[in-house]
Design a protein around this motif. Sequence first.
Motif, PDB file in Angstrom:
ATOM      1  N   GLU A   1       0.829  -1.200   0.000  1.00  0.00           N
ATOM      2  CA  GLU A   1       0.000   0.000   0.000  1.00  0.00           C
ATOM      3  C   GLU A   1       0.865   1.252   0.000  1.00  0.00           C
ATOM      4  OE1 GLU A   1      -2.621   1.957  -0.823  1.00  0.00           O
ATOM      5  OE2 GLU A   1      -3.736   0.255   0.032  1.00  0.00           O
ATOM      6  N   THR A   2       0.605   2.171  -0.933  1.00  0.00           N
ATOM      7  CA  THR A   2       1.352   3.429  -0.979  1.00  0.00           C
ATOM      8  C   THR A   2       0.440   4.648  -0.862  1.00  0.00           C
ATOM      9  OG1 THR A   2       1.236   3.463  -3.401  1.00  0.00           O
ATOM     10  CG2 THR A   2       3.185   2.420  -2.412  1.00  0.00           C
ATOM     11  N   GLY A   3      -0.875   4.401  -0.744  1.00  0.00           N
ATOM     12  CA  GLY A   3      -1.811   5.522  -0.659  1.00  0.00           C
ATOM     13  C   GLY A   3      -2.350   5.700   0.748  1.00  0.00           C
ATOM     14  N   ASN A   4      -2.753   6.927   1.062  1.00  0.00           N
ATOM     15  CA  ASN A   4      -3.504   7.147   2.302  1.00  0.00           C
ATOM     16  C   ASN A   4      -4.877   7.700   1.933  1.00  0.00           C
ATOM     17  OD1 ASN A   4      -2.568   9.639   1.476  1.00  0.00           O
ATOM     18  ND2 ASN A   4      -2.381  10.451   3.550  1.00  0.00           N
ATOM     19  N   TYR A   5      -5.889   7.370   2.741  1.00  0.00           N
ATOM     20  CA  TYR A   5      -7.272   7.597   2.343  1.00  0.00           C
ATOM     21  C   TYR A   5      -8.059   8.289   3.465  1.00  0.00           C
ATOM     22  CZ  TYR A   5      -5.681   3.985  -0.870  1.00  0.00           C
ATOM     23  OH  TYR A   5      -4.950   3.268  -1.781  1.00  0.00           O
ATOM     24  N   ASN A   6      -9.134   8.969   3.091  1.00  0.00           N
ATOM     25  CA  ASN A   6     -10.040   9.552   4.079  1.00  0.00           C
ATOM     26  C   ASN A   6     -10.939   8.452   4.642  1.00  0.00           C
ATOM     27  OD1 ASN A   6      -9.198  12.237   3.580  1.00  0.00           O
ATOM     28  ND2 ASN A   6     -10.488  12.290   1.749  1.00  0.00           N
ATOM     29  N   ASP A   7     -11.121   8.446   5.946  1.00  0.00           N
ATOM     30  CA  ASP A   7     -12.024   7.476   6.548  1.00  0.00           C
ATOM     31  C   ASP A   7     -13.456   7.991   6.458  1.00  0.00           C
ATOM     32  OD1 ASP A   7     -13.513   5.851   8.596  1.00  0.00           O
ATOM     33  OD2 ASP A   7     -11.529   4.959   8.775  1.00  0.00           O
ATOM     34  N   THR A   8     -14.366   7.165   5.953  1.00  0.00           N
ATOM     35  CA  THR A   8     -15.758   7.590   5.763  1.00  0.00           C
ATOM     36  C   THR A   8     -16.644   7.253   6.957  1.00  0.00           C
ATOM     37  OG1 THR A   8     -16.047   5.542   4.494  1.00  0.00           O
ATOM     38  CG2 THR A   8     -15.698   7.565   3.249  1.00  0.00           C
ATOM     39  N   LEU A   9     -16.012   6.781   8.048  1.00  0.00           N
ATOM     40  CA  LEU A   9     -16.694   6.572   9.327  1.00  0.00           C
ATOM     41  C   LEU A   9     -17.882   5.607   9.228  1.00  0.00           C
ATOM     42  CD1 LEU A   9     -16.678  10.281  10.610  1.00  0.00           C
ATOM     43  CD2 LEU A   9     -14.971   8.474  11.010  1.00  0.00           C
ATOM     44  N   ASP A  10     -17.751   4.598   8.361  1.00  0.00           N
ATOM     45  CA  ASP A  10     -18.815   3.596   8.236  1.00  0.00           C
ATOM     46  C   ASP A  10     -18.224   2.177   8.154  1.00  0.00           C
ATOM     47  OD1 ASP A  10     -17.635   3.784   5.767  1.00  0.00           O
ATOM     48  OD2 ASP A  10     -19.481   4.147   4.642  1.00  0.00           O
ATOM     49  N   TYR A  11     -17.013   2.030   8.703  1.00  0.00           N
ATOM     50  CA  TYR A  11     -16.297   0.754   8.737  1.00  0.00           C
ATOM     51  C   TYR A  11     -15.946   0.238   7.341  1.00  0.00           C
ATOM     52  CZ  TYR A  11     -17.913   0.775  13.572  1.00  0.00           C
ATOM     53  OH  TYR A  11     -18.171   1.124  14.867  1.00  0.00           O
ATOM     54  N   ALA A  12     -15.833   1.163   6.387  1.00  0.00           N
ATOM     55  CA  ALA A  12     -15.419   0.770   5.040  1.00  0.00           C
ATOM     56  C   ALA A  12     -13.910   0.567   4.992  1.00  0.00           C
ATOM     57  CB  ALA A  12     -15.830   1.838   4.033  1.00  0.00           C
ATOM     58  N   CYS A  13     -13.469  -0.306   4.077  1.00  0.00           N
ATOM     59  CA  CYS A  13     -12.039  -0.578   3.888  1.00  0.00           C
ATOM     60  C   CYS A  13     -11.624  -0.024   2.534  1.00  0.00           C
ATOM     61  CB  CYS A  13     -11.766  -2.082   3.910  1.00  0.00           C
ATOM     62  SG  CYS A  13     -12.428  -2.943   5.333  1.00  0.00           S
ATOM     63  N   TYR A  14     -10.541   0.742   2.505  1.00  0.00           N
ATOM     64  CA  TYR A  14     -10.063   1.316   1.243  1.00  0.00           C
ATOM     65  C   TYR A  14      -8.607   0.934   1.046  1.00  0.00           C
ATOM     66  CZ  TYR A  14     -14.251   4.181   1.743  1.00  0.00           C
ATOM     67  OH  TYR A  14     -15.548   4.606   1.910  1.00  0.00           O
ATOM     68  N   GLY A  15      -8.222   0.765  -0.211  1.00  0.00           N
ATOM     69  CA  GLY A  15      -6.827   0.487  -0.493  1.00  0.00           C
ATOM     70  C   GLY A  15      -6.668  -0.433  -1.686  1.00  0.00           C
ATOM     71  N   VAL A  16      -5.419  -0.687  -2.039  1.00  0.00           N
ATOM     72  CA  VAL A  16      -5.120  -1.438  -3.246  1.00  0.00           C
ATOM     73  C   VAL A  16      -5.565  -2.895  -3.128  1.00  0.00           C
ATOM     74  CG1 VAL A  16      -2.753  -2.029  -2.534  1.00  0.00           C
ATOM     75  CG2 VAL A  16      -3.328  -1.885  -4.971  1.00  0.00           C
ATOM     76  N   ASN A  17      -5.543  -3.472  -1.926  1.00  0.00           N
ATOM     77  CA  ASN A  17      -5.969  -4.868  -1.772  1.00  0.00           C
ATOM     78  C   ASN A  17      -7.469  -5.015  -2.011  1.00  0.00           C
ATOM     79  OD1 ASN A  17      -3.567  -6.577  -0.842  1.00  0.00           O
ATOM     80  ND2 ASN A  17      -3.404  -4.767   0.469  1.00  0.00           N
ATOM     81  N   GLN A  18      -8.251  -4.033  -1.536  1.00  0.00           N
ATOM     82  CA  GLN A  18      -9.686  -4.075  -1.779  1.00  0.00           C
ATOM     83  C   GLN A  18      -9.990  -3.905  -3.271  1.00  0.00           C
ATOM     84  OE1 GLN A  18      -8.267  -2.407   0.827  1.00  0.00           O
ATOM     85  NE2 GLN A  18      -9.010  -3.926   2.309  1.00  0.00           N
ATOM     86  N   SER A  19      -9.263  -3.002  -3.912  1.00  0.00           N
ATOM     87  CA  SER A  19      -9.462  -2.809  -5.355  1.00  0.00           C
ATOM     88  C   SER A  19      -9.030  -4.041  -6.147  1.00  0.00           C
ATOM     89  CB  SER A  19      -8.686  -1.578  -5.836  1.00  0.00           C
ATOM     90  OG  SER A  19      -9.233  -0.404  -5.278  1.00  0.00           O
ATOM     91  N   ALA A  20      -7.988  -4.705  -5.674  1.00  0.00           N
ATOM     92  CA  ALA A  20      -7.516  -5.921  -6.348  1.00  0.00           C
ATOM     93  C   ALA A  20      -8.557  -7.032  -6.255  1.00  0.00           C
ATOM     94  CB  ALA A  20      -6.198  -6.386  -5.736  1.00  0.00           C
ATOM     95  N   LEU A  21      -9.255  -7.097  -5.112  1.00  0.00           N
ATOM     96  CA  LEU A  21     -10.300  -8.109  -4.960  1.00  0.00           C
ATOM     97  C   LEU A  21     -11.436  -7.854  -5.951  1.00  0.00           C
ATOM     98  CD1 LEU A  21     -11.525 -10.526  -3.521  1.00  0.00           C
ATOM     99  CD2 LEU A  21     -12.406  -8.968  -1.769  1.00  0.00           C
ATOM    100  N   ALA A  22     -11.865  -6.606  -6.072  1.00  0.00           N
ATOM    101  CA  ALA A  22     -12.915  -6.259  -7.038  1.00  0.00           C
ATOM    102  C   ALA A  22     -12.448  -6.555  -8.471  1.00  0.00           C
ATOM    103  CB  ALA A  22     -13.298  -4.791  -6.895  1.00  0.00           C
ATOM    104  N   LEU A  23     -11.167  -6.272  -8.746  1.00  0.00           N
ATOM    105  CA  LEU A  23     -10.610  -6.541 -10.076  1.00  0.00           C
ATOM    106  C   LEU A  23     -10.573  -8.034 -10.355  1.00  0.00           C
ATOM    107  CD1 LEU A  23      -9.240  -5.609 -12.673  1.00  0.00           C
ATOM    108  CD2 LEU A  23      -7.057  -5.570 -11.427  1.00  0.00           C
ATOM    109  N   ALA A  24     -10.222  -8.841  -9.351  1.00  0.00           N
ATOM    110  CA  ALA A  24     -10.186 -10.300  -9.527  1.00  0.00           C
ATOM    111  C   ALA A  24     -11.570 -10.820  -9.885  1.00  0.00           C
ATOM    112  CB  ALA A  24      -9.682 -10.960  -8.251  1.00  0.00           C
ATOM    113  N   GLN A  25     -12.601 -10.295  -9.202  1.00  0.00           N
ATOM    114  CA  GLN A  25     -13.958 -10.753  -9.450  1.00  0.00           C
ATOM    115  C   GLN A  25     -14.408 -10.429 -10.875  1.00  0.00           C
ATOM    116  OE1 GLN A  25     -17.071  -9.142  -9.944  1.00  0.00           O
ATOM    117  NE2 GLN A  25     -18.467 -10.795  -9.420  1.00  0.00           N
ATOM    118  N   ARG A  26     -14.175  -9.182 -11.303  1.00  0.00           N
ATOM    119  CA  ARG A  26     -14.643  -8.834 -12.643  1.00  0.00           C
ATOM    120  C   ARG A  26     -13.755  -9.443 -13.731  1.00  0.00           C
ATOM    121  NH1 ARG A  26     -13.118  -3.383 -10.941  1.00  0.00           N
ATOM    122  NH2 ARG A  26     -11.494  -2.466 -12.244  1.00  0.00           N
ATOM    123  N   SER A  27     -12.480  -9.680 -13.430  1.00  0.00           N
ATOM    124  CA  SER A  27     -11.612 -10.354 -14.404  1.00  0.00           C
ATOM    125  C   SER A  27     -12.087 -11.781 -14.640  1.00  0.00           C
ATOM    126  CB  SER A  27     -10.161 -10.369 -13.901  1.00  0.00           C
ATOM    127  OG  SER A  27      -9.649  -9.058 -13.798  1.00  0.00           O
TER     128      SER A  27
END
Length: 505
Positions: A311-337
């Motif tokens: 992970e090289t990015g930092n993110y704003n917390d949306t205060l709803d227990y959401a997870c952000y980052g490259v691993n989460q995006s990679a999971l979404a990419l794996a599913q659609r791939s």
Amino acid sequence: MELAEQAEKLNRLVDESPQEAIRQALELSGSINIDMLKAAILVDAGGLLKDFDSVFKGVEIFRLVVGKCKENSELSYNLANGLHALALSTRYEGYSWYGITEKYRLEARQLYYKAAIDSEATHDTRSQSFTNLGNLLWSSYRWVEAYDFYSQALEENPENGVASSGALKMLRYALNQGLGDPGLVKSEIEHLADHVKQNIETIYSYSGEYGVNGITGEITDIRPVQKTEQVAHIDSYEGFVVKNNLTLSPTIHSHAHGSQYWDNINIASVVSTTGSGGSVPEIFAMVNVLKSEYILARQLLFDACHERFKETGNYNDTLDYACYGVNQSALALAQRSALDILDKIAVASLSYLGIDGAKGASMKTAWFKKVKKGQKSRELAPVIEEEVEKGNTALLAMTEISRDLSNEQGFLAIKQSSRNSSTHRFTVLHDMGLPHENGETGCVEHYRFQEFARESLQTLKLARAGVVYFVQMVLIRERRLSGERDGVSLPLFVPSHEYIRGREE
């Protein structure tokens, strides 16, 4: 008479005299529990006799009860059993049976899957739901998916002998089709036969005496051999692949591998026309790309679930227990791939069959005639229908996957909607909690991380099944064509890419 006594008496009659069981069940009336017993007997006994009218009456009772208790997985499971029995009680007259029974089978698959993945359901209900979903998929030759669901049924209940008998049947089919390593497949069949014989009691509790007799009768010619667990020296990634049965191999069950090239399903040869000039047909390039993209999607899924991306990015917390980052995006990419692979399978299939419009094909629509206004059911395109009627069961399996993806009632429709979300909108994953609404604009869609990961794994399994069906479809057609051709026919064999590149072991 007490309800429990009535149930025991009628269930015994189902095995001994199903017609009498139906007669006595029709006389029942009273509470909702009496109605449920009545429906169960009508479905079970009617199913044995292929008495469509009796099964239909049972289904209508279950449907009324499910309408009042929509979140009850056990009721959904019972209704699915009734719908499956309706399909099996419909007279089989060739391919037309699939069109006539589509609405029953489509809804039943959705209800079975709903019960199978319900965390609130009992292990028995989930195990039986996975088992019966496997049985239903097998009725349209979706044997790879069926095997996966039988395996999941055994995870829920390791003593489920009905599931192991189903898995055994799928491997027998693969062996008869010339798919897989004969030694490995036969060995697993013997292990499964032993598991069946060790779990007769569970088979009886799930399927009654009729089920026991049918299942044991199918394995009388198999030597049962107890399975010994062997600890293979494999890394965590290969362990993940083997555990989840994700090898892209014609030997579809899990096993350790001695070669670094263990994703070894391929098209061995095709008959080439004399005018081809000796060039390698495009289908070989297509299979190579399908395989490599599947393997990449599998690696993405593993790395994302194990947070292996730096992970090289930092993110704003949306205060709803959401997870952000490259691993989460990679999971979404794996599913659609993984889901994108299915569209490419449709393109490759139409191209191989010589059907116009292959370049723009998708898994959802490739196989069917254009739907006319107001038309609900979809009919197969003439070339597809002809190939299926000539016995290409693998092509039939792919058309049935399409129905589950494209119909709102299909149990695979959720995969399509989540792919669309991550492709065109914003998918947000949560490790805790979940907003009730999809944001102010509807452009952000929320999923629980573990549930999304589970569905992504199932999507990867579906992509794997699609690749296997595609290869099998070509194999079936090439065998038939070689038998139909007169004169000399020369198959074109293509060398190993690793050998040509000097990377062969």
